[in-house]
Design a protein around this motif. Sequence first.
Motif, PDB file in Angstrom:
ATOM      1  N   ILE A  60     -25.588   2.649 -12.087  1.00 46.57           N
ATOM      2  CA  ILE A  60     -25.716   2.547 -10.632  1.00 46.57           C
ATOM      3  C   ILE A  60     -25.993   3.917 -10.024  1.00 46.57           C
ATOM      4  CG2 ILE A  60     -24.450   2.014  -8.499  1.00 46.57           C
ATOM      5  CD1 ILE A  60     -22.921  -0.120 -10.139  1.00 46.57           C
ATOM      6  N   PHE A  61     -25.394   4.946 -10.600  1.00 49.35           N
ATOM      7  CA  PHE A  61     -25.470   6.274 -10.016  1.00 49.35           C
ATOM      8  C   PHE A  61     -26.571   7.142 -10.628  1.00 49.35           C
ATOM      9  CE2 PHE A  61     -21.171   4.700  -9.407  1.00 49.35           C
ATOM     10  CZ  PHE A  61     -21.025   4.871  -8.038  1.00 49.35           C
ATOM     11  N   THR A  62     -26.996   6.820 -11.837  1.00 47.92           N
ATOM     12  CA  THR A  62     -28.065   7.611 -12.467  1.00 47.92           C
ATOM     13  C   THR A  62     -29.422   6.926 -12.385  1.00 47.92           C
ATOM     14  OG1 THR A  62     -27.739   6.604 -14.659  1.00 47.92           O
ATOM     15  CG2 THR A  62     -26.396   8.554 -14.108  1.00 47.92           C
ATOM     16  N   GLY A  63     -29.422   5.586 -12.297  1.00 52.30           N
ATOM     17  CA  GLY A  63     -30.676   4.841 -12.301  1.00 52.30           C
ATOM     18  C   GLY A  63     -31.275   4.715 -13.681  1.00 52.30           C
ATOM     19  N   THR A  96     -28.894  13.844  -1.504  1.00 56.45           N
ATOM     20  CA  THR A  96     -28.633  13.513  -0.101  1.00 56.45           C
ATOM     21  C   THR A  96     -28.152  12.069   0.079  1.00 56.45           C
ATOM     22  OG1 THR A  96     -30.968  12.955   0.209  1.00 56.45           O
ATOM     23  CG2 THR A  96     -30.286  15.205   0.766  1.00 56.45           C
ATOM     24  N   ASN A  97     -28.531  11.182  -0.845  1.00 57.65           N
ATOM     25  CA  ASN A  97     -28.150   9.770  -0.721  1.00 57.65           C
ATOM     26  C   ASN A  97     -27.020   9.395  -1.672  1.00 57.65           C
ATOM     27  OD1 ASN A  97     -29.500   9.911  -3.133  1.00 57.65           O
ATOM     28  ND2 ASN A  97     -30.769   8.097  -2.798  1.00 57.65           N
ATOM     29  N   LYS A  98     -26.252  10.374  -2.121  1.00 57.55           N
ATOM     30  CA  LYS A  98     -25.249  10.139  -3.169  1.00 57.55           C
ATOM     31  C   LYS A  98     -24.207   9.092  -2.779  1.00 57.55           C
ATOM     32  CE  LYS A  98     -22.365  13.995  -1.604  1.00 57.55           C
ATOM     33  NZ  LYS A  98     -21.755  15.286  -1.965  1.00 57.55           N
ATOM     34  N   ASN A  99     -23.890   8.971  -1.494  1.00 61.30           N
ATOM     35  CA  ASN A  99     -22.864   8.023  -1.059  1.00 61.30           C
ATOM     36  C   ASN A  99     -23.405   6.618  -0.818  1.00 61.30           C
ATOM     37  OD1 ASN A  99     -20.829  10.004  -1.061  1.00 61.30           O
ATOM     38  ND2 ASN A  99     -21.363  10.653   1.020  1.00 61.30           N
ATOM     39  N   MET A 100     -24.728   6.450  -0.955  1.00 55.35           N
ATOM     40  CA  MET A 100     -25.366   5.163  -0.666  1.00 55.35           C
ATOM     41  C   MET A 100     -25.901   4.475  -1.920  1.00 55.35           C
ATOM     42  SD  MET A 100     -24.961   4.881   2.573  1.00 55.35           S
ATOM     43  CE  MET A 100     -26.011   3.461   2.880  1.00 55.35           C
ATOM     44  N   LEU A 101     -25.615   5.027  -3.079  1.00 55.71           N
ATOM     45  CA  LEU A 101     -26.234   4.522  -4.312  1.00 55.71           C
ATOM     46  C   LEU A 101     -25.768   3.109  -4.655  1.00 55.71           C
ATOM     47  CD1 LEU A 101     -26.098   7.824  -6.402  1.00 55.71           C
ATOM     48  CD2 LEU A 101     -28.120   6.742  -5.381  1.00 55.71           C
ATOM     49  N   LEU A 102     -24.496   2.814  -4.488  1.00 50.76           N
ATOM     50  CA  LEU A 102     -24.006   1.459  -4.756  1.00 50.76           C
ATOM     51  C   LEU A 102     -24.554   0.477  -3.728  1.00 50.76           C
ATOM     52  CD1 LEU A 102     -22.274  -0.560  -6.287  1.00 50.76           C
ATOM     53  CD2 LEU A 102     -20.272   0.247  -4.997  1.00 50.76           C
ATOM     54  N   ASP A 108     -30.859  -3.917  -4.091  1.00 52.77           N
ATOM     55  CA  ASP A 108     -32.016  -4.034  -4.989  1.00 52.77           C
ATOM     56  C   ASP A 108     -31.828  -5.114  -6.049  1.00 52.77           C
ATOM     57  OD1 ASP A 108     -33.203  -1.961  -3.619  1.00 52.77           O
ATOM     58  OD2 ASP A 108     -32.697  -0.427  -5.098  1.00 52.77           O
ATOM     59  N   ASN A 109     -30.589  -5.396  -6.425  1.00 49.30           N
ATOM     60  CA  ASN A 109     -30.329  -6.308  -7.544  1.00 49.30           C
ATOM     61  C   ASN A 109     -29.658  -7.615  -7.133  1.00 49.30           C
ATOM     62  OD1 ASN A 109     -30.921  -4.632 -10.209  1.00 49.30           O
ATOM     63  ND2 ASN A 109     -29.940  -3.250  -8.735  1.00 49.30           N
ATOM     64  N   TYR A 110     -29.539  -7.827  -5.842  1.00 50.92           N
ATOM     65  CA  TYR A 110     -28.822  -9.007  -5.356  1.00 50.92           C
ATOM     66  C   TYR A 110     -29.438 -10.302  -5.895  1.00 50.92           C
ATOM     67  CZ  TYR A 110     -26.324 -12.096  -2.158  1.00 50.92           C
ATOM     68  OH  TYR A 110     -25.529 -13.082  -1.630  1.00 50.92           O
ATOM     69  N   ASP A 111     -30.750 -10.407  -5.837  1.00 50.68           N
ATOM     70  CA  ASP A 111     -31.421 -11.626  -6.301  1.00 50.68           C
ATOM     71  C   ASP A 111     -31.597 -11.655  -7.805  1.00 50.68           C
ATOM     72  OD1 ASP A 111     -31.688 -12.702  -3.729  1.00 50.68           O
ATOM     73  OD2 ASP A 111     -33.525 -11.579  -3.362  1.00 50.68           O
ATOM     74  N   SER A 112     -32.044 -10.529  -8.387  1.00 53.69           N
ATOM     75  CA  SER A 112     -32.357 -10.520  -9.816  1.00 53.69           C
ATOM     76  C   SER A 112     -31.125 -10.741 -10.689  1.00 53.69           C
ATOM     77  CB  SER A 112     -33.036  -9.199 -10.204  1.00 53.69           C
ATOM     78  OG  SER A 112     -32.174  -8.101  -9.956  1.00 53.69           O
ATOM     79  N   LEU A 113     -29.964 -10.289 -10.236  1.00 54.06           N
ATOM     80  CA  LEU A 113     -28.720 -10.480 -10.995  1.00 54.06           C
ATOM     81  C   LEU A 113     -27.879 -11.622 -10.443  1.00 54.06           C
ATOM     82  CD1 LEU A 113     -27.614  -6.781 -11.665  1.00 54.06           C
ATOM     83  CD2 LEU A 113     -28.783  -8.358 -13.224  1.00 54.06           C
ATOM     84  N   ASN A 114     -28.437 -12.340  -9.470  1.00 51.95           N
ATOM     85  CA  ASN A 114     -27.756 -13.496  -8.881  1.00 51.95           C
ATOM     86  C   ASN A 114     -26.351 -13.130  -8.400  1.00 51.95           C
ATOM     87  OD1 ASN A 114     -27.374 -16.159  -8.049  1.00 51.95           O
ATOM     88  ND2 ASN A 114     -26.650 -16.841 -10.059  1.00 51.95           N
ATOM     89  N   LEU A 115     -26.263 -12.014  -7.685  1.00 50.14           N
ATOM     90  CA  LEU A 115     -24.964 -11.547  -7.212  1.00 50.14           C
ATOM     91  C   LEU A 115     -24.380 -12.470  -6.147  1.00 50.14           C
ATOM     92  CD1 LEU A 115     -25.666  -7.702  -7.034  1.00 50.14           C
ATOM     93  CD2 LEU A 115     -24.567  -8.996  -8.878  1.00 50.14           C
ATOM     94  N   GLY A 116     -25.224 -13.257  -5.535  1.00 52.27           N
ATOM     95  CA  GLY A 116     -24.754 -14.193  -4.522  1.00 52.27           C
ATOM     96  C   GLY A 116     -23.866 -15.301  -5.065  1.00 52.27           C
ATOM     97  N   GLN A 117     -23.812 -15.435  -6.393  1.00 55.64           N
ATOM     98  CA  GLN A 117     -22.952 -16.470  -6.998  1.00 55.64           C
ATOM     99  C   GLN A 117     -21.468 -16.131  -6.864  1.00 55.64           C
ATOM    100  OE1 GLN A 117     -22.681 -16.427 -11.474  1.00 55.64           O
ATOM    101  NE2 GLN A 117     -24.190 -14.768 -11.272  1.00 55.64           N
ATOM    102  N   TYR A 118     -21.164 -14.854  -6.607  1.00 55.67           N
ATOM    103  CA  TYR A 118     -19.767 -14.417  -6.587  1.00 55.67           C
ATOM    104  C   TYR A 118     -19.158 -14.608  -5.203  1.00 55.67           C
ATOM    105  CZ  TYR A 118     -21.080 -12.359 -11.039  1.00 55.67           C
ATOM    106  OH  TYR A 118     -21.550 -12.178 -12.313  1.00 55.67           O
TER     107      TYR A 118
END
Length: 268
Positions: A60-63, A96-102, A108-118
């Motif tokens: 998440i933090f390194t990409g 500069t965006n270190k606090n926004m990475l999560l 970015d991954n909400y749909d591809s990892l189906n995070l909405g199931q949780y």
Amino acid sequence: MKILSFVGIKGGIGKTTLSYNYGEWLATKGKKVLFIDLDHQSNLSQTYNVYDQDGTVGVIFTGNGQIKIHHVGDNIDLIAGDMHLDDIETSIENNTNKNMLLYMWLSDNYDSLNLGQYDYVIIDCHPDFSTATKNAIIVSHDILSPITPSEHGYNAKFNLQERINEFKKEAIDYTTRKSYVTAQLWFVANMIKHNTRSSHDLMDALKTEREKGDNSCIAVIPEKELFNRSTLDHESIAKMAEEHTIYNRQREFFDEIDSTFTKITDKL
């Protein structure tokens, strides 16, 4: 989907034990839970016997790489902790965006990892106020922080409140001037004993706060070896309660925890 972070400034307050047992309890109620282990000690991951360092939260933090979601129980998935997360935090310190990475990763991954199931995403943070913890705070709907019967444990309540208030002013959208920090901060009095001066002092202090209109402490968890050892024994309180012999022997305690977790859920 509700995102909850368990946050504490100091260690030894039962943060991981509380997040583990609350998530397990939610799962027994039919809720689907995703744990994200942001503590580089990775105690939550190890509770589920997950030691795999591929596809950890470090991604998440390194990409670099792909996140691996481990199915660790009925209705429970886990993104494992990274034992080098503190080093990763140091390496991105100047981003500069270190606090926004999560925040960006979830988007970015909400749909591809189906995070909405949780139904719930539960984030267990390291006991500090570092970059990973700030990332968790930004994405959270609610923050839960245990406070324990000691002078430093109680003072940590005010320390955390102040730090979050300062961070709220810092983490803003410069176009709208609105803060990215919208989470409500709640406290849980943890490891409370009925026969010690320190526990009585803490409960009296919290009572005084309530009388002044501060209702941020929403639950009390009693000191119980059964509860404290649950992560070490890799068996949650909710699972123990399903064993009739243990339940009958500790019925009052199990019923109290069920009532407490229900109260927390209703409040959130």
